[in-house]
Design a protein around this motif. Sequence first.
Motif, mmCIF file in Angstrom:
data_model
loop_
_atom_site.group_PDB
_atom_site.id
_atom_site.type_symbol
_atom_site.label_atom_id
_atom_site.label_comp_id
_atom_site.label_asym_id
_atom_site.label_seq_id
_atom_site.Cartn_x
_atom_site.Cartn_y
_atom_site.Cartn_z
ATOM 1 N N GLY A 139 -8.788 -26.054 -46.861
ATOM 2 C CA GLY A 139 -7.394 -25.713 -47.087
ATOM 3 C C GLY A 139 -7.072 -24.293 -46.668
ATOM 4 N N GLN A 140 -7.970 -23.356 -47.004
ATOM 5 C CA GLN A 140 -7.761 -21.959 -46.645
ATOM 6 C C GLN A 140 -7.793 -21.776 -45.135
ATOM 7 O OE1 GLN A 140 -7.081 -19.308 -48.741
ATOM 8 N NE2 GLN A 140 -6.743 -18.180 -46.836
ATOM 9 N N LEU A 141 -8.752 -22.396 -44.474
ATOM 10 C CA LEU A 141 -8.905 -22.246 -43.028
ATOM 11 C C LEU A 141 -7.681 -22.772 -42.290
ATOM 12 C CD1 LEU A 141 -10.816 -21.451 -40.668
ATOM 13 C CD2 LEU A 141 -11.633 -23.811 -40.696
ATOM 14 N N CYS A 142 -7.186 -23.932 -42.704
ATOM 15 C CA CYS A 142 -6.063 -24.547 -41.999
ATOM 16 C C CYS A 142 -4.741 -23.827 -42.250
ATOM 17 C CB CYS A 142 -5.936 -26.020 -42.400
ATOM 18 S SG CYS A 142 -7.289 -27.060 -41.816
ATOM 19 N N SER A 143 -4.624 -23.134 -43.371
ATOM 20 C CA SER A 143 -3.352 -22.488 -43.722
ATOM 21 C C SER A 143 -3.285 -21.028 -43.289
ATOM 22 C CB SER A 143 -3.109 -22.586 -45.229
ATOM 23 O OG SER A 143 -4.123 -21.895 -45.955
ATOM 24 N N GLU A 144 -4.425 -20.397 -43.076
ATOM 25 C CA GLU A 144 -4.413 -18.970 -42.760
ATOM 26 C C GLU A 144 -4.082 -18.741 -41.295
ATOM 27 O OE1 GLU A 144 -8.350 -17.924 -43.888
ATOM 28 O OE2 GLU A 144 -9.242 -18.410 -41.940
ATOM 29 N N SER A 145 -3.782 -17.500 -40.959
ATOM 30 C CA SER A 145 -3.425 -17.149 -39.587
ATOM 31 C C SER A 145 -4.634 -17.250 -38.665
ATOM 32 C CB SER A 145 -2.874 -15.726 -39.539
ATOM 33 O OG SER A 145 -3.905 -14.784 -39.819
ATOM 34 N N PHE A 146 -4.345 -17.349 -37.376
ATOM 35 C CA PHE A 146 -5.416 -17.432 -36.389
ATOM 36 C C PHE A 146 -6.267 -16.166 -36.399
ATOM 37 C CE2 PHE A 146 -6.603 -17.113 -31.710
ATOM 38 C CZ PHE A 146 -7.683 -17.972 -31.835
ATOM 39 N N ALA A 147 -5.626 -15.003 -36.545
ATOM 40 C CA ALA A 147 -6.365 -13.748 -36.569
ATOM 41 C C ALA A 147 -7.304 -13.676 -37.764
ATOM 42 C CB ALA A 147 -5.389 -12.567 -36.592
ATOM 43 N N THR A 148 -6.886 -14.222 -38.909
ATOM 44 C CA THR A 148 -7.746 -14.212 -40.090
ATOM 45 C C THR A 148 -8.986 -15.067 -39.855
ATOM 46 O OG1 THR A 148 -5.854 -13.867 -41.552
ATOM 47 C CG2 THR A 148 -7.864 -14.732 -42.554
ATOM 48 N N SER A 149 -8.797 -16.233 -39.216
ATOM 49 C CA SER A 149 -9.947 -17.097 -38.914
ATOM 50 C C SER A 149 -10.880 -16.429 -37.908
ATOM 51 C CB SER A 149 -9.461 -18.446 -38.367
ATOM 52 O OG SER A 149 -8.642 -19.114 -39.302
ATOM 53 N N ALA A 150 -10.309 -15.772 -36.897
ATOM 54 C CA ALA A 150 -11.136 -15.065 -35.923
ATOM 55 C C ALA A 150 -11.891 -13.913 -36.595
ATOM 56 C CB ALA A 150 -10.275 -14.539 -34.779
ATOM 57 N N SER A 151 -11.249 -13.292 -37.588
ATOM 58 C CA SER A 151 -11.909 -12.207 -38.321
ATOM 59 C C SER A 151 -13.112 -12.728 -39.106
ATOM 60 C CB SER A 151 -10.918 -11.533 -39.272
ATOM 61 O OG SER A 151 -9.889 -10.873 -38.563
ATOM 62 N N ARG A 152 -13.016 -13.946 -39.616
ATOM 63 C CA ARG A 152 -14.159 -14.535 -40.338
ATOM 64 C C ARG A 152 -15.365 -14.663 -39.404
ATOM 65 N NH1 ARG A 152 -12.758 -16.638 -45.260
ATOM 66 N NH2 ARG A 152 -10.554 -17.125 -45.588
ATOM 67 N N ILE A 153 -15.116 -15.119 -38.177
ATOM 68 C CA ILE A 153 -16.209 -15.241 -37.206
ATOM 69 C C ILE A 153 -16.777 -13.863 -36.906
ATOM 70 C CG2 ILE A 153 -16.837 -15.990 -34.885
ATOM 71 C CD1 ILE A 153 -16.117 -18.325 -36.661
#
Length: 381
Positions: free
Chosen positions: A256-270
Motif C-alpha cells: 500500500g505504501q509503495l503504490c501510494s507514495e511518489s516516484f521519487a520516494t520509491s527511488a529513494s528507497r532503492i
Amino acid sequence: WAGRFVVGADGRVAIDCNDLGVEFVEASMDVSFKELEVNGFELKPFFGKLNHRDEHPPANIFDNPLLSIQVTQFLDGGMALGYAQSHAIADGHSIWHFMNSWAECGRGVPISVPPLHDRTVLKIDLPSKDRAALFNFDFPDDFGFKFKDLKATETTAGKQGDGKPLVSAQRLFRFTADMIKKLKSLAAEEGKGDFTSYEVLCAHFWKHVTKARRLSDKAGVSFGVLMNFRRRLSDPLPPSYFGNAISMVAAFTTAGQLCSESFATSASRIREAIMKGSSEDRFWETLHFLELHDNLWADDIMAPLLKIVPMNVASSFRFPVYDVDFGWGRPAAVLTARITGGEGEMVLLPGRAGEGNVDICLAVEADAMERLGNDNAFLNF
C-alpha cells in the motif's frame, strides 16, 4: 569450470579440479534466424531449449558439470550460443570476463585480462560470531516480524492463496535512453536529488509490478539488489578476480505504501538500500555470517526474505555482453533464455541498439504480467 563439486575432508563443499570437462552440446532447430531478427528477438517459449540445462540445478550437484555450453544452428544460418553455469563458481562480472576471454582465444589473440584464481583474498580464517550477528535486514515495524525470527518453513512467496506454486510468465521490455531520461526527470521533480538510471528503473518496475500483483495494502514487499564489491573494498580486488565478490541488499515497505507514495520516494528507497549495503563492513559481516552458517544461505538468508513478496535484479546493463566477438562480429542479440531465479526476478542487459538503452527480461505471475502490459502508465509516462 572443468572440475566438479566434492565434499572436502573438512565436510565443506569444494571444487575438485579433476579435469572432467565442461559440457558442450551441438544442436539444430527448424526456426528461421531471419524471422527472429525481424521480430527484434522478442522472448519466445522455445528459447529455453537453447540451453541444455538451467543454471546448475541443485539436484546431483556433485555429478553435474559446472559449465554447460550449447551451440544451436538455425534453419537459414546463424546460431545461438547458450550457456548455464554454477553461480557458486562465478558471479556475473566473472561470467562475462570468461566469455570475452574465450572469444579472444577464438580470435587467436592473447587474453587481455588473465583471470586471478586466488580465492584466499576473501577467506575468513577465524569467523566471528560477533561480526556475523551484525548481519541483518531491517524490516519495517509494519511487517510485525523481524528477519532473524523467521524460518524456512514459514515462507509463502511464489505461492497462491491455496499454497500452489504461481505460474510465471516472462516478457522482454525495452527501455530507450530517452525513456530512462524521462524517468530521471520525473524523479528529480521533488528536489530529492538526481537519481541514477539503475535507481529509477528499479523503482519504476517495483511500483508497477506491485500494483499489477494486486496485493493487500499491508503485504510486505521487498526489492533485492546484488552488489559487486570488487572496487568497494579498502583493499580493492582487481577486475580480473574470478569468483564471487557480491553481496545482497534490499529495500522494504508495504504494498500500500509503495503504490501510494511518489516516484521519487520509491527511488529513494532503492538508493538508501544501496548506500547502506555498500559499506565494506556489510560485505565482511555477510561473509562471517555465511561461514558460521555453513553456507546455508538459502535457508538462513533467502527464506526469511521470501516471507515478503519479493522482486530482485539479476545481471547488469553495464556488463560488456556485446563485446563478445569470436571473430564473427558483435552478437545480434544477448538475452536470457529462461529466467530461473523465480517469480519477481528481472534481468537487466544493455540494449541491442546501445547508446544507453536497456533490455529488461521480467518474470512475474501470468495474470500480473497481463495487467502490467495493460498498464498505460508503465510504458507511457
